[in-house]
Design a protein around this motif. Structure first.
Motif, PDB file in Angstrom:
ATOM      1  N   ALA A 140       0.833  -1.207   0.000  1.00 12.48           N
ATOM      2  CA  ALA A 140       0.000   0.000   0.000  1.00 12.48           C
ATOM      3  C   ALA A 140       0.867   1.256   0.000  1.00 12.48           C
ATOM      4  O   ALA A 140       2.072   1.183   0.218  1.00 12.48           O
ATOM      5  CB  ALA A 140      -0.895  -0.018   1.238  1.00 12.48           C
ATOM      6  N   PRO A 141       0.251   2.430  -0.223  1.00 13.95           N
ATOM      7  CA  PRO A 141       1.009   3.680  -0.098  1.00 13.95           C
ATOM      8  C   PRO A 141       1.646   3.801   1.287  1.00 13.95           C
ATOM      9  O   PRO A 141       1.287   3.064   2.203  1.00 13.95           O
ATOM     10  CB  PRO A 141      -0.056   4.756  -0.311  1.00 13.95           C
ATOM     11  N   VAL A 142       2.548   4.752   1.443  1.00 14.71           N
ATOM     12  CA  VAL A 142       3.386   4.878   2.635  1.00 14.71           C
ATOM     13  C   VAL A 142       2.617   4.730   3.947  1.00 14.71           C
ATOM     14  O   VAL A 142       3.011   3.969   4.819  1.00 14.71           O
ATOM     15  CB  VAL A 142       4.165   6.209   2.617  1.00 14.71           C
ATOM     16  N   ALA A 143       1.508   5.440   4.127  1.00 13.20           N
ATOM     17  CA  ALA A 143       0.761   5.356   5.392  1.00 13.20           C
ATOM     18  C   ALA A 143       0.271   3.939   5.638  1.00 13.20           C
ATOM     19  O   ALA A 143       0.319   3.436   6.757  1.00 13.20           O
ATOM     20  CB  ALA A 143      -0.404   6.330   5.384  1.00 13.20           C
ATOM     21  N   GLY A 144      -0.186   3.273   4.577  1.00 10.49           N
ATOM     22  CA  GLY A 144      -0.667   1.908   4.715  1.00 10.49           C
ATOM     23  C   GLY A 144       0.443   0.893   4.864  1.00 10.49           C
ATOM     24  O   GLY A 144       0.242  -0.187   5.401  1.00 10.49           O
ATOM     25  N   ARG A 145       1.634   1.220   4.383  1.00  8.15           N
ATOM     26  CA  ARG A 145       2.769   0.301   4.452  1.00  8.15           C
ATOM     27  C   ARG A 145       3.136   0.003   5.909  1.00  8.15           C
ATOM     28  O   ARG A 145       3.362  -1.143   6.266  1.00  8.15           O
ATOM     29  CB  ARG A 145       3.950   0.892   3.696  1.00  8.15           C
ATOM     30  N   LEU A 146       3.185   1.047   6.760  1.00  8.54           N
ATOM     31  CA  LEU A 146       3.517   0.824   8.171  1.00  8.54           C
ATOM     32  C   LEU A 146       2.442  -0.023   8.839  1.00  8.54           C
ATOM     33  O   LEU A 146       2.760  -0.944   9.588  1.00  8.54           O
ATOM     34  CB  LEU A 146       3.708   2.144   8.917  1.00  8.54           C
ATOM     35  N   ALA A 147       1.185   0.268   8.536  1.00  9.68           N
ATOM     36  CA  ALA A 147       0.099  -0.544   9.097  1.00  9.68           C
ATOM     37  C   ALA A 147       0.232  -1.987   8.621  1.00  9.68           C
ATOM     38  O   ALA A 147       0.041  -2.928   9.401  1.00  9.68           O
ATOM     39  CB  ALA A 147      -1.253   0.042   8.704  1.00  9.68           C
ATOM     40  N   GLY A 148       0.581  -2.169   7.344  1.00 13.42           N
ATOM     41  CA  GLY A 148       0.766  -3.518   6.813  1.00 13.42           C
ATOM     42  C   GLY A 148       1.902  -4.252   7.502  1.00 13.42           C
ATOM     43  O   GLY A 148       1.806  -5.438   7.790  1.00 13.42           O
ATOM     44  N   LYS A 149       2.999  -3.531   7.783  1.00 16.87           N
ATOM     45  CA  LYS A 149       4.128  -4.142   8.507  1.00 16.87           C
ATOM     46  C   LYS A 149       3.702  -4.573   9.901  1.00 16.87           C
ATOM     47  O   LYS A 149       4.094  -5.641  10.384  1.00 16.87           O
ATOM     48  CB  LYS A 149       5.295  -3.155   8.601  1.00 16.87           C
ATOM     49  N   ARG A 150       2.895  -3.749  10.541  1.00 19.35           N
ATOM     50  CA  ARG A 150       2.431  -4.093  11.901  1.00 19.35           C
ATOM     51  C   ARG A 150       1.529  -5.311  11.880  1.00 19.35           C
ATOM     52  O   ARG A 150       1.667  -6.207  12.717  1.00 19.35           O
ATOM     53  CB  ARG A 150       1.736  -2.892  12.531  1.00 19.35           C
ATOM     54  N   VAL A 151       0.597  -5.349  10.937  1.00 19.44           N
ATOM     55  CA  VAL A 151      -0.298  -6.500  10.822  1.00 19.44           C
ATOM     56  C   VAL A 151       0.509  -7.765  10.520  1.00 19.44           C
ATOM     57  O   VAL A 151       0.308  -8.811  11.141  1.00 19.44           O
ATOM     58  CB  VAL A 151      -1.380  -6.259   9.741  1.00 19.44           C
ATOM     59  N   PHE A 152       1.440  -7.686   9.577  1.00 18.76           N
ATOM     60  CA  PHE A 152       2.280  -8.826   9.241  1.00 18.76           C
ATOM     61  C   PHE A 152       3.069  -9.292  10.465  1.00 18.76           C
ATOM     62  O   PHE A 152       3.134 -10.485  10.750  1.00 18.76           O
ATOM     63  CB  PHE A 152       3.245  -8.465   8.106  1.00 18.76           C
ATOM     64  N   SER A 153       3.664  -8.352  11.199  1.00 14.48           N
ATOM     65  CA  SER A 153       4.477  -8.682  12.367  1.00 14.48           C
ATOM     66  C   SER A 153       3.650  -9.381  13.438  1.00 14.48           C
ATOM     67  O   SER A 153       4.104 -10.364  14.042  1.00 14.48           O
ATOM     68  CB  SER A 153       5.122  -7.413  12.937  1.00 14.48           C
ATOM     69  N   LEU A 154       2.442  -8.896  13.677  1.00 17.75           N
ATOM     70  CA  LEU A 154       1.555  -9.539  14.659  1.00 17.75           C
ATOM     71  C   LEU A 154       1.197 -10.948  14.222  1.00 17.75           C
ATOM     72  O   LEU A 154       1.222 -11.882  15.022  1.00 17.75           O
ATOM     73  CB  LEU A 154       0.291  -8.706  14.861  1.00 17.75           C
ATOM     74  N   ALA A 155       0.875 -11.117  12.938  1.00 23.94           N
ATOM     75  CA  ALA A 155       0.510 -12.440  12.437  1.00 23.94           C
ATOM     76  C   ALA A 155       1.682 -13.408  12.520  1.00 23.94           C
ATOM     77  O   ALA A 155       1.524 -14.560  12.938  1.00 23.94           O
ATOM     78  CB  ALA A 155       0.008 -12.328  10.992  1.00 23.94           C
ATOM     79  N   PHE A 156       2.864 -12.938  12.147  1.00 21.77           N
ATOM     80  CA  PHE A 156       4.050 -13.791  12.187  1.00 21.77           C
ATOM     81  C   PHE A 156       4.388 -14.170  13.631  1.00 21.77           C
ATOM     82  O   PHE A 156       4.746 -15.317  13.916  1.00 21.77           O
ATOM     83  CB  PHE A 156       5.220 -13.078  11.512  1.00 21.77           C
ATOM     84  N   ALA A 157       4.245 -13.225  14.549  1.00 18.25           N
ATOM     85  CA  ALA A 157       4.525 -13.509  15.961  1.00 18.25           C
ATOM     86  C   ALA A 157       3.502 -14.483  16.546  1.00 18.25           C
ATOM     87  O   ALA A 157       3.817 -15.222  17.472  1.00 18.25           O
ATOM     88  CB  ALA A 157       4.562 -12.214  16.768  1.00 18.25           C
ATOM     89  N   ARG A 158       2.292 -14.500  16.021  1.00 22.08           N
ATOM     90  CA  ARG A 158       1.297 -15.470  16.496  1.00 22.08           C
ATOM     91  C   ARG A 158       1.650 -16.886  16.046  1.00 22.08           C
ATOM     92  O   ARG A 158       1.337 -17.851  16.720  1.00 22.08           O
ATOM     93  CB  ARG A 158      -0.096 -15.107  16.020  1.00 22.08           C
ATOM     94  N   LYS A 159       2.317 -17.003  14.906  1.00 25.41           N
ATOM     95  CA  LYS A 159       2.728 -18.323  14.403  1.00 25.41           C
ATOM     96  C   LYS A 159       3.744 -18.963  15.352  1.00 25.41           C
ATOM     97  O   LYS A 159       3.738 -20.159  15.567  1.00 25.41           O
ATOM     98  CB  LYS A 159       3.311 -18.165  12.993  1.00 25.41           C
ATOM     99  N   ALA A 160       4.636 -18.153  15.900  1.00 22.18           N
ATOM    100  CA  ALA A 160       5.613 -18.597  16.899  1.00 22.18           C
ATOM    101  C   ALA A 160       5.452 -17.638  18.084  1.00 22.18           C
ATOM    102  O   ALA A 160       6.115 -16.602  18.139  1.00 22.18           O
ATOM    103  CB  ALA A 160       7.025 -18.555  16.341  1.00 22.18           C
ATOM    104  N   PRO A 161       4.559 -17.939  19.016  1.00 18.92           N
ATOM    105  CA  PRO A 161       4.144 -16.975  20.035  1.00 18.92           C
ATOM    106  C   PRO A 161       5.269 -16.341  20.852  1.00 18.92           C
ATOM    107  O   PRO A 161       5.129 -15.201  21.295  1.00 18.92           O
ATOM    108  CB  PRO A 161       3.210 -17.787  20.930  1.00 18.92           C
ATOM    109  N   TYR A 162       6.379 -17.011  21.041  1.00 21.90           N
ATOM    110  CA  TYR A 162       7.464 -16.415  21.828  1.00 21.90           C
ATOM    111  C   TYR A 162       7.988 -15.143  21.183  1.00 21.90           C
ATOM    112  O   TYR A 162       8.449 -14.238  21.862  1.00 21.90           O
ATOM    113  CB  TYR A 162       8.590 -17.432  22.044  1.00 21.90           C
ATOM    114  N   PHE A 163       7.905 -15.041  19.855  1.00 21.03           N
ATOM    115  CA  PHE A 163       8.352 -13.824  19.182  1.00 21.03           C
ATOM    116  C   PHE A 163       7.590 -12.606  19.687  1.00 21.03           C
ATOM    117  O   PHE A 163       8.123 -11.502  19.727  1.00 21.03           O
ATOM    118  CB  PHE A 163       8.192 -13.933  17.663  1.00 21.03           C
TER     119      PHE A 163
END
Length: 159
Positions: free
Chosen positions: A14-37
């Motif tokens: 997404a455009p710049v403002a959405g990119r940070l939100a996308g990174k946050r959503v991705f990071s949360l999802a990835f951390a849920r896959k391996a909860p210790y992260f």
């Protein structure tokens, strides 16, 4: 596994403002896959084949008795970066598992730390199942606070 990288591209395209939100959503999802992260409150900042960056924020919840980012929190960030890199890079006919980590603590972690994992493209197609991933953690001022290697065992998938 290209699926992780495809998700990254979708969420951060997404455009710049959405990119940070996308990174946050991705990071949360990835951390849920391996909860210790999730314990380090990570932000996946960059991801592409052979390269990943994960930011470990300088928060009280990851501090040691000196008030700096704890060594194990740094190792957790390095392992998350390595895992993201591995999933974004590994050929579809192979699988990986970490088999060891060697790190040196080189300076105090007194800011947010960017954990970086890197490989070379040829490493993933070599016949040798031992694959070293170069890792390092960098302070905001560019000082390397931790560096080392995470060794992976890369083998063909069983059919």
């Amino acid at each position: 596994m290209p699926q992780l990288y495809d998700l990254w591209k979708i969420l951060t395209g997404a455009p710049v403002a959405g990119r940070l939100a996308g990174k946050r959503v991705f990071s949360l999802a990835f951390a849920r896959k391996a909860p210790y992260f999730g314990s380090i409150h990570p932000l996946v900042n960059q991801l592409r084949p052979n390269y990943a960056e994960v930011v470990v924020p300088n928060r009280r919840s990851v501090h040691n008795h000196l008030g700096t980012v704890h060594a194990i929190a740094l190792c957790n960030g390095l392992e998350m970066a390595m895992g993201a890199l591995a999933e974004a890079t590994i050929p579809a006919d192979k699988r990986w598992i970490p088999k060891g980590m060697e790190v040196a603590y080189t300076a105090k972690a007194t800011s947010d730390i960017t954990c970086i994992a890197e490989t070379d493209p040829g490493q993933w197609t070599a016949d040798d199942p031992d694959l070293p991933v170069r890792v390092r953690g960098v302070r905001d001022d560019g000082t390397v606070v931790i560096e080392g290697v995470i060794r992976l065992w890369v083998t063909p998938k069983k059919r």
